[in-house]
Scaffold this active site. Structure first.
Site, PDB file in Angstrom:
ATOM      1  N   GLU A   1      -4.541 -63.537  -1.812  1.00 40.56           N
ATOM      2  CA  GLU A   1      -5.161 -63.282  -0.518  1.00 40.56           C
ATOM      3  C   GLU A   1      -6.675 -63.439  -0.651  1.00 40.56           C
ATOM      4  OE1 GLU A   1      -2.690 -63.543   1.617  1.00 40.56           O
ATOM      5  OE2 GLU A   1      -2.974 -61.627   2.613  1.00 40.56           O
TER       6      GLU A   1
ATOM      7  N   LYS B   1     -22.670 -43.428  17.501  1.00 45.87           N
ATOM      8  CA  LYS B   1     -22.991 -44.739  16.932  1.00 45.87           C
ATOM      9  C   LYS B   1     -21.810 -45.271  16.122  1.00 45.87           C
ATOM     10  CE  LYS B   1     -26.611 -47.318  14.644  1.00 45.87           C
ATOM     11  NZ  LYS B   1     -28.076 -47.407  14.493  1.00 45.87           N
ATOM     12  N   ASP B   2     -21.163 -44.389  15.327  1.00 45.59           N
ATOM     13  CA  ASP B   2     -19.986 -44.816  14.564  1.00 45.59           C
ATOM     14  C   ASP B   2     -18.860 -45.216  15.515  1.00 45.59           C
ATOM     15  OD1 ASP B   2     -21.059 -44.537  12.085  1.00 45.59           O
ATOM     16  OD2 ASP B   2     -20.192 -42.566  11.663  1.00 45.59           O
TER      17      ASP B   2
ATOM     18  N   SER C   1     -26.650 -38.749   3.265  1.00 42.62           N
ATOM     19  CA  SER C   1     -26.645 -40.208   3.193  1.00 42.62           C
ATOM     20  C   SER C   1     -27.997 -40.732   2.754  1.00 42.62           C
ATOM     21  CB  SER C   1     -26.325 -40.796   4.565  1.00 42.62           C
ATOM     22  OG  SER C   1     -25.051 -40.391   4.978  1.00 42.62           O
TER      23      SER C   1
ATOM     24  N   HIS D   1     -21.790 -35.410   0.991  1.00 47.08           N
ATOM     25  CA  HIS D   1     -22.409 -34.325   1.745  1.00 47.08           C
ATOM     26  C   HIS D   1     -23.221 -33.368   0.877  1.00 47.08           C
ATOM     27  CE1 HIS D   1     -20.664 -34.627   5.997  1.00 47.08           C
ATOM     28  NE2 HIS D   1     -20.512 -35.793   5.401  1.00 47.08           N
TER      29      HIS D   1
END
Lengths: 411, 168
Positions: A290, A246-247, A222, A218
């Site tokens: 894994e 959107k997220d 972004s 922040h």
């Protein structure tokens, strides 16, 4: 409510105003998650930070519930996990969410890392943001590894044995470090106990580093698909409602796929051998970690020397820390890097090939193939990135984010 | 300033040490543990696995051919040179070439090599083969091929009689 960034908000609710005057949490949320100016051109790759955060919360919530029914003792751990699966109310669901949640957390984070690399999000002024991300990735790997040991099945035991033995490759002090990690002469009860303690602790440290990651994010905001900085209000939209929606949509889509695994194929990503109780006298015929560790496991096995293999494996992650300085190009986004774009895509193929090699026994043509793939992995970071930045001629950058968005619409 | 800082550093280290050392093996874990094994039932060519300190220990009753093969290997061919003779000597310095007693843990990353059971693959050198990362050991348990850096470890052991061996 204030609409522009930087003006302190005015709260109409008296309680909120009272609290905020003394502890400005509401101002903080307003500034960082509502009016926060965010580039208007995000694609769906920008969902995965939020998705990863949701997975982290899910892992902690399911983990705490699982811990209430788990016993970290070599004689009881395996049965405790079976009991969670069979007898504890909804235990099967909580465990399947946790087990598959680990895989899907890694899926989200790997896509998030790819996004950062493809669009050059690690470049100035976001180097520390990137480095904090690599720290989170390392902590996740440690947490996932220790969590996998807890059911105390054959893969748990032998995975723990192989991974802790990696440290014995360190000259002189290696053996003492391994004994110290084990708390004994082999992977045994003291090991299981401390792994449980650390497996419970590390996720909260991850939360703390995620908080720093977000603080760093922040500061400059972004990155975006064009890789150019916003030049004014015409290039950004407020975070809420645009990106909360959107997220939210991305999270729901991701959780649908996740649910398919949880409800219809909960053991698809695991190994049947881990449903055999740990036996220190018999190694399973084919030990594999894994899936999310397979590329690194392939690098470990590609080098026919113990110390060399261990160094290469850790080096494969260490190289990510210096990525911002290895990349000499001034253009962030691969969209405008006609040559590097293809090498970046090839790196993805290379990592997938490494993953496949890691899942196969170390014999036949898998050995030279994993050596070749390891060679490309390191050449990509240590040779291609520094050199390409100097010789590649990037495409012309758009004048602004708004410009690029509006032009695309016109076409 | 320097003196205060140095004293502070010493103090911090003194506080940190109990926390670090706490993770080392506890007294009961460290307590010298030994086991006694009766080797009479092990026929020539056979091998058994016993558990000692949480680890497998291989006891192999070697055949004449296996002993000859182990003794004939030139030192130059060994990544971790060691004579076969040295590997079959107990703590009382008595050599018993027919008994090979080793910790059955691969020196690469700690898997248990195959080769003790009749149907097991024994690797290219007729001894043991680690399935995890492909290390091959010879009939003396010495590393010959693969990523493991060292020979299989020989624990302290003593034949208290011709039939009884004490490990540890």
């Amino acid at each position: 409510m204030a609409s522009s960034h930087g003006t302190p908000p005015v709260f109409n609710n008296k309680v909120i105003a009272w609290v905020d005057h003394r502890l400005p949490i509401f101002s903080y949320i307003e500034k960082e998650y509502h009016t926060f100016p965010t580039p208007r051109n995000f694609n769906y790759f920008w969902n995965f930070g939020a998705i990863a955060t949701v997975m982290l919360v899910l892992m902690i919530a399911t983990g705490i519930v699982l811990a209430t029914n788990y016993t970290p003792h070599v004689l009881m751990a395996f049965d405790a996990v079976e009991r969670i699966d069979r007898d504890v109310q909804q235990g099967w669901l909580i465990r399947d969410l946790h087990m598959n949640g680990a895989s899907f957390f890694f899926i989200a984070v790997y896509i998030h890392i790819f996004r950062g690399m493809y669009y050059g999000s690690y470049k100035a002024p976001r180097e520390l943001l990137w480095i904090l991300g690599v720290v989170i990735f390392l902590l996740m790997m440690a947490t996932a590894f220790m969590g996998y040991v807890l059911p105390w099945g054959q893969m748990s035991f032998w995975g723990a044995t192989v991974i802790t033995n990696l440290f014995s490759a360190i000259p002189i002090v290696g053996e003492s470090i391994v004994t110290w990690l084990w708390g004994g002469f082999a992977v045994d009860n003291p090991t299981l106990n401390r792994f449980f303690a650390l497996h419970y602790l590390l996720p909260f440290i991850i939360v703390a580093v995620v908080a720093l990651h977000v603080v760093a994010l922040h500061v400059h905001g972004s990155n975006n698909p064009t890789g150019i900085d916003p030049k004014g209000p015409q290039d950004t939209v407020p975070f809420h409602p645009y990106y909360t929606m959107k997220d939210g949509f991305g999270v729901v889509c991701f959780l649908i796929v996740f649910s398919v695994f949880v409800f219809f194929a909960p053991d698809y990503l695991g190994h049947p051998d881990n449903y055999i109780p740990a036996n220190p006298l018999v190694t399973p015929a084919h030990i594999v970690p894994e899936w999310y560790f397979l590329p690194f496991y392939a690098i470990l096995r590609a080098i026919p020397d113990k110390l060399g293999g261990v160094l290469a494996m850790f080096g494969a992650i260490a190289v990510l820390f210096v990525l911002p300085w290895l990349d000499t190009s001034r253009v962030r986004s691969c969209t405008f890097r006609p040559i590097y774009k293809w090498f970046m895509m090839f790196l993805v193929v290379d990592v997938i090939v490494l993953g496949i090699c890691g899942s196969k026994p170390a014999e036949g043509f898998w050995v030279p193939l994993s050596q070749l793939a390891t060679l490309y992995y390191f050449a990509h970071f240590l040779v291609l990135l520094p050199v390409l930045g100097k010789i590649e001629r990037p495409l012309p950058l758009p004048a602004s984010i708004a410009d690029s968005v509006l032009k695309k619409k016109a076409v | 300033m320097v003196a205060t800082g140095a004293l502070g550093a010493v103090g911090a280290a003194a506080v940190a040490w109990p926390f670090i050392n706490n993770l080392n093996p506890a007294a009961d874990t460290l307590a010298l543990s030994t086991i006694e094994v009766n080797v009479t039932p092990i026929a020539v060519g056979q091998a058994v696995t016993v558990k000692w300190r949480g680890k497998p220990v291989f006891i192999r009753h070697r055949t004449e051919a296996e002993i000859k093969e182990a003794e004939a290997v030139p030192m130059a061919q060994l990544p971790d040179p060691e004579t076969d003779n040295k590997r079959v000597t107990d703590t009382a310095k008595k050599v018993r070439p027919e008994w090979l007693i080793m910790i059955g843990v691969c020196t690469h990353l700690g898997c248990v090599p195959l080769g003790n059971k009749p149907g097991d693959p024994k690797g290219e050198f007729g001894g043991w083969f680690c399935p995890c990362h492909g290390s091959s050991y010879d009939t003396s348990g010495r590393i010959r091929k693969g990523p493991a850096p060292k020979n299989l470890v020989i624990p302290d052991y003593l034949f208290t009689s011709d039939s009884l061996v004490r490990i540890g």
